[in-house]
Design an enzyme around this catalytic site. Structure first.
Site, short mmCIF file in Angstrom:
data_model
loop_
_atom_site.label_atom_id
_atom_site.label_comp_id
_atom_site.label_asym_id
_atom_site.label_seq_id
_atom_site.Cartn_x
_atom_site.Cartn_y
_atom_site.Cartn_z
N ASP A 1 0.86 -1.18 0.00
CA ASP A 1 0.00 0.00 0.00
C ASP A 1 0.90 1.24 0.00
O ASP A 1 2.09 1.16 0.35
CB ASP A 1 -0.90 -0.03 1.25
CG ASP A 1 -1.93 1.07 1.23
OD1 ASP A 1 -2.45 1.39 0.15
OD2 ASP A 1 -2.21 1.63 2.31
N ASP B 1 -0.26 5.00 0.97
CA ASP B 1 -0.51 5.89 2.10
C ASP B 1 -0.52 5.10 3.40
O ASP B 1 -1.24 4.11 3.53
CB ASP B 1 -1.84 6.61 1.92
CG ASP B 1 -1.82 7.55 0.72
OD1 ASP B 1 -0.90 8.37 0.64
OD2 ASP B 1 -2.71 7.43 -0.14
N ASP C 1 -1.31 -0.88 5.99
CA ASP C 1 -1.46 -0.26 7.32
C ASP C 1 -2.89 -0.41 7.85
O ASP C 1 -3.18 0.11 8.92
CB ASP C 1 -1.09 1.22 7.25
CG ASP C 1 -2.13 2.04 6.49
OD1 ASP C 1 -2.44 1.69 5.32
OD2 ASP C 1 -2.65 3.02 7.04
#
Length: 264
Positions: free
Chosen positions: A11, A13, A207
């Site tokens: 990922d 961000d 995240d």
């Protein structure tokens, strides 16, 4: 026994950057992947930007990621529609990332009896465009959305994103959209096809438990949760599934990218 050679999906961000700032040592992590000739893709549910746009934005943070190593929900959506109805037509609410991806697979963008209504992110959702989308769906257009994210970040705070506007259209039409982006494992599978990789030798770094880890597990990948974004170590226990590994950040993978789980 031959040592497994890993492929990485990551990922963007919350893993490599956070609020337009570089996650410490993220550039070293990516440099090690390149040095070890490890294939990787950087994923994002954001459909606003083209890979070229995202490359430029990442360069400003200090990350040099080539366009071909960036995979967005817009690209995954275009690939999905091309597989479902090649050279189809669509009414699109979105920006260049989405419209460019659809053009590149041969789609015609139109307001006249389209095959699909395709909803993505935009900085300025238009009431008239949303109304048009509702009427086209009522007349038989199929409803596709790039991702289910309800909100997105901004300097001032949260702002409505694709999932929120999709809920509005769904409420008005009684028709649920098909979401292509995470947590749909279709996003992972399309990324694997882009790399020519296999699920059993691919890991997903994210995240968020509810999108990154969820979609990684459903696609049959090993998963790594990093704590530089949304999910915390305490929040892991609230889910009925667990990542393969929890790390403070991608910096913890430096020096072990060829053997991240100690299986070498």
């Amino acid at each position: 026994m031959t040592e497994r050679r890993w492929t990485y999906l990551s990922d963007m961000d919350g893993v490599l950057v956070r609020e337009e700032q570089l996650v410490p040592r993220a550039e070293e992590f990516l440099a090690e992947l390149r040095r070890n000739e490890i294939d990787f893709l950087v994923l994002t549910n954001n459909s606003i930007y083209t890979p070229r746009d995202l490359r430029a934005r990442l360069l400003r943070t200090g990350l040099d990621i080539p366009e071909e190593s960036i995979w967005t929900s817009a690209l995954a959506t275009a690939r999905f529609l091309d597989s479902q109805r090649p050279n189809g037509t669509a009414f699109v609410i979105g920006e260049a990332g989405l419209t460019t991806a659809l053009h590149e697979v041969g789609y015609v963008l139109t307001e006249r009896d389209p095959d699909y209504v395709v909803l993505g992110e935009t900085r300025t959702y238009s009431f008239s465009a949303i109304t048009n989308a509702i009427r086209l769906i009522e007349r038989g257009a199929k409803f596709i959305a790039t991702n289910p994210d309800a909100t997105g970040p901004s300097v001032e705070g949260s702002m409505p994103a694709t999932g929120s506007v999709a809920a509005l259209i769904e409420k008005a039409t009684g028709r649920s959209p098909y979401y292509v982006g995470k947590p749909n494992p279709l996003m992972m599978r399309s990324a694997l096809r882009r790399l020519g990789a296999h699920s059993e030798s691919t890991l997903m770094i994210g995240d968020r438990m509810d999108t990154d880890v969820h979609s990684g597990i459903e696609a049959g990948l090993q998963t790594i949760l990093v704590l530089t974004g949304i999910s915390t170590e305490e929040s892991v226990d609230r889910y009925p599934y667990r990542p393969t590994m929890v790390l403070d950040s991608v910096a913890d993978l430096i020096g072990r990218t060829e053997d991240p789980f100690g299986q070498g």
